[in-house]
Design a protein around this motif. Structure first.
Motif, short mmCIF file in Angstrom:
data_model
loop_
_atom_site.label_atom_id
_atom_site.label_comp_id
_atom_site.label_asym_id
_atom_site.label_seq_id
_atom_site.Cartn_x
_atom_site.Cartn_y
_atom_site.Cartn_z
N LEU A 1 59.49 7.41 10.64
CA LEU A 1 58.95 6.89 11.90
C LEU A 1 57.49 7.29 12.08
O LEU A 1 56.67 6.49 12.52
N ARG A 2 57.19 8.53 11.73
CA ARG A 2 55.81 9.01 11.83
C ARG A 2 54.92 8.22 10.88
O ARG A 2 53.87 7.73 11.26
N HIS A 3 55.39 8.08 9.66
CA HIS A 3 54.56 7.50 8.61
C HIS A 3 54.37 5.99 8.78
O HIS A 3 53.29 5.46 8.59
N VAL A 4 55.45 5.30 9.12
CA VAL A 4 55.39 3.83 9.14
C VAL A 4 55.10 3.28 10.54
O VAL A 4 54.30 2.38 10.70
N ALA A 5 55.77 3.85 11.53
CA ALA A 5 55.65 3.27 12.88
C ALA A 5 54.69 4.04 13.77
O ALA A 5 54.36 3.60 14.86
N GLY A 6 54.23 5.21 13.31
CA GLY A 6 53.32 6.00 14.13
C GLY A 6 54.00 6.59 15.36
O GLY A 6 53.34 6.90 16.34
N ILE A 7 55.33 6.71 15.31
CA ILE A 7 56.06 7.30 16.42
C ILE A 7 56.28 8.78 16.13
O ILE A 7 56.92 9.13 15.13
N GLY A 8 55.74 9.65 16.96
CA GLY A 8 55.86 11.09 16.74
C GLY A 8 57.14 11.62 17.37
O GLY A 8 57.28 11.64 18.58
N ILE A 9 58.09 12.01 16.54
CA ILE A 9 59.36 12.53 17.04
C ILE A 9 59.90 13.49 15.99
O ILE A 9 59.67 13.29 14.79
N SER A 10 60.60 14.52 16.43
CA SER A 10 61.14 15.49 15.47
C SER A 10 62.60 15.16 15.18
O SER A 10 63.25 14.41 15.93
N GLY A 11 63.12 15.73 14.10
CA GLY A 11 64.52 15.53 13.76
C GLY A 11 65.44 16.02 14.87
O GLY A 11 66.43 15.37 15.21
N ARG A 12 65.07 17.14 15.47
CA ARG A 12 65.88 17.71 16.56
C ARG A 12 65.91 16.76 17.77
O ARG A 12 66.95 16.59 18.41
N GLN A 13 64.75 16.16 18.05
CA GLN A 13 64.69 15.20 19.17
C GLN A 13 65.56 13.98 18.89
O GLN A 13 66.22 13.46 19.79
N ILE A 14 65.56 13.54 17.62
CA ILE A 14 66.42 12.39 17.27
C ILE A 14 67.88 12.75 17.47
O ILE A 14 68.67 11.98 18.02
N GLN A 15 68.23 13.96 17.05
CA GLN A 15 69.61 14.43 17.21
C GLN A 15 70.00 14.40 18.70
O GLN A 15 71.09 13.95 19.06
N ARG A 16 69.10 14.86 19.55
CA ARG A 16 69.40 14.84 20.99
C ARG A 16 69.50 13.43 21.55
O ARG A 16 70.34 13.15 22.41
N LEU A 17 68.65 12.52 21.03
CA LEU A 17 68.73 11.12 21.47
C LEU A 17 70.10 10.53 21.11
O LEU A 17 70.70 9.82 21.91
N LEU A 18 70.57 10.85 19.91
CA LEU A 18 71.88 10.33 19.50
C LEU A 18 72.99 10.93 20.35
O LEU A 18 73.93 10.24 20.75
N GLU A 19 72.88 12.23 20.64
CA GLU A 19 73.89 12.87 21.50
C GLU A 19 73.97 12.15 22.84
O GLU A 19 75.05 11.87 23.35
N ALA A 20 72.78 11.84 23.39
CA ALA A 20 72.75 11.19 24.71
C ALA A 20 73.28 9.76 24.63
O ALA A 20 73.87 9.26 25.58
N GLU A 21 73.05 9.10 23.49
CA GLU A 21 73.43 7.69 23.38
C GLU A 21 74.90 7.53 23.04
O GLU A 21 75.50 6.48 23.28
N SER A 22 75.50 8.58 22.46
CA SER A 22 76.78 8.38 21.81
C SER A 22 77.92 8.00 22.77
O SER A 22 78.83 7.28 22.37
N GLU A 23 77.84 8.45 24.03
CA GLU A 23 78.91 8.03 24.95
C GLU A 23 78.87 6.52 25.19
O GLU A 23 79.91 5.87 25.33
#
Ligand SMILES: [Zn+2]
Length: 236
Positions: free
Chosen positions: A140-162
């Protein structure tokens, strides 16, 4: 029903190139960088116009049904598909009951404390279905220029999973070798829950329901009931 809003958007920028030294690669890189900045400016301008339209009618207190008073502007940062954007949005207060509303926030629909818009979450989770969080963050950083960490992605998935579970149901993780590798280093319980969430995400992606699911999520993001929005903002 109000008339559709027409927003004139101008995208224009300059790139400076020294033809003696610069390559075609440099030109592409410069155009991409400047274009992203221009898109962010266009998004900021358009959001300003949207807010103007939202504030054209009186802002009513959801509890008292009385017009609320303007209480200045406060800043908030949101992450869009074009990058991070600082939004200074108008704040309204109800004197009798103390409720606060931010009409632009309600239209955008991002819960306070959430930075990543649904458009970004969709891209992030699309990659995360097949890549470990850190690898997805790197792409995401390299191709889309979106700055996000692996940990943040994990939290996004946790929030989305319900929401994902509500859409496709529970997935049973039997015999998924690649996932076992991926979650090898996680703690036992964490690995189980994390792997189940990733399996759910994969099922959503392979089920053909991905587009439909996100189309609904994009609408939901913009559909925070005024009452809930008022309640959630009252404490601040
Ligand atoms: Zn009130």
């Amino acid at each position: 029903m109000p008339a559709p809003l027409t927003l004139p958007v101008e995208i224009s920028f300059r790139v400076t190139l020294d033809l003696e030294t610069a390559t075609f690669y440099d030109l592409q890189r410069e155009v991409r960088r400047e274009a992203r900045q221009a898109l962010l400016r266009a998004l900021r301008t358009s959001l300003g116009e949207v807010e103007k339209a939202l504030l054209a009618a009186p802002i009513l207190c959801p509890g008292c049904q009385a017009p609320m008073r303007s209480r200045g502007r406060t800043m908030r940062r949101i992450v869009t598909v074009f990058g991070s954007l600082a939004v200074r949005r108008a704040r309204y207060g109800c004197a009798p009951c103390g409720t606060v509303r931010r009409p632009l926030d309600e239209w955008i629909g991002l819960a306070e404390g959430t930075e990543y818009t649904a458009a970004v979450r969709e891209q992030v989770l699309y990659l995360s279905a097949d890549l470990p969080y850190e690898r997805a963050a790197d792409v995401l950083r390299h191709v889309a220029g979106i700055g996000i960490s692996g940990r943040q992605i994990q939290r996004l998935l946790e929030a989305e999973s319900e929401h994902i579970q509500a859409a496709i149901g529970q997935v049973h993780p039997d015999g998924e070798a690649p996932l076992r590798r991926r979650f090898r280093r996680a703690g036992r319980d964490g690995a189980t829950a994390g792997a189940a969430r990733v399996l759910q995400l994969r099922k959503l992606k392979t089920s053909g329901l991905w587009e439909q699911y996100w189309a609904r999520r994009f609408r939901q993001e913009g559909a925070v009931p005024a009452e809930a929005a008022g309640r959630s903002q009252r404490s601040r």
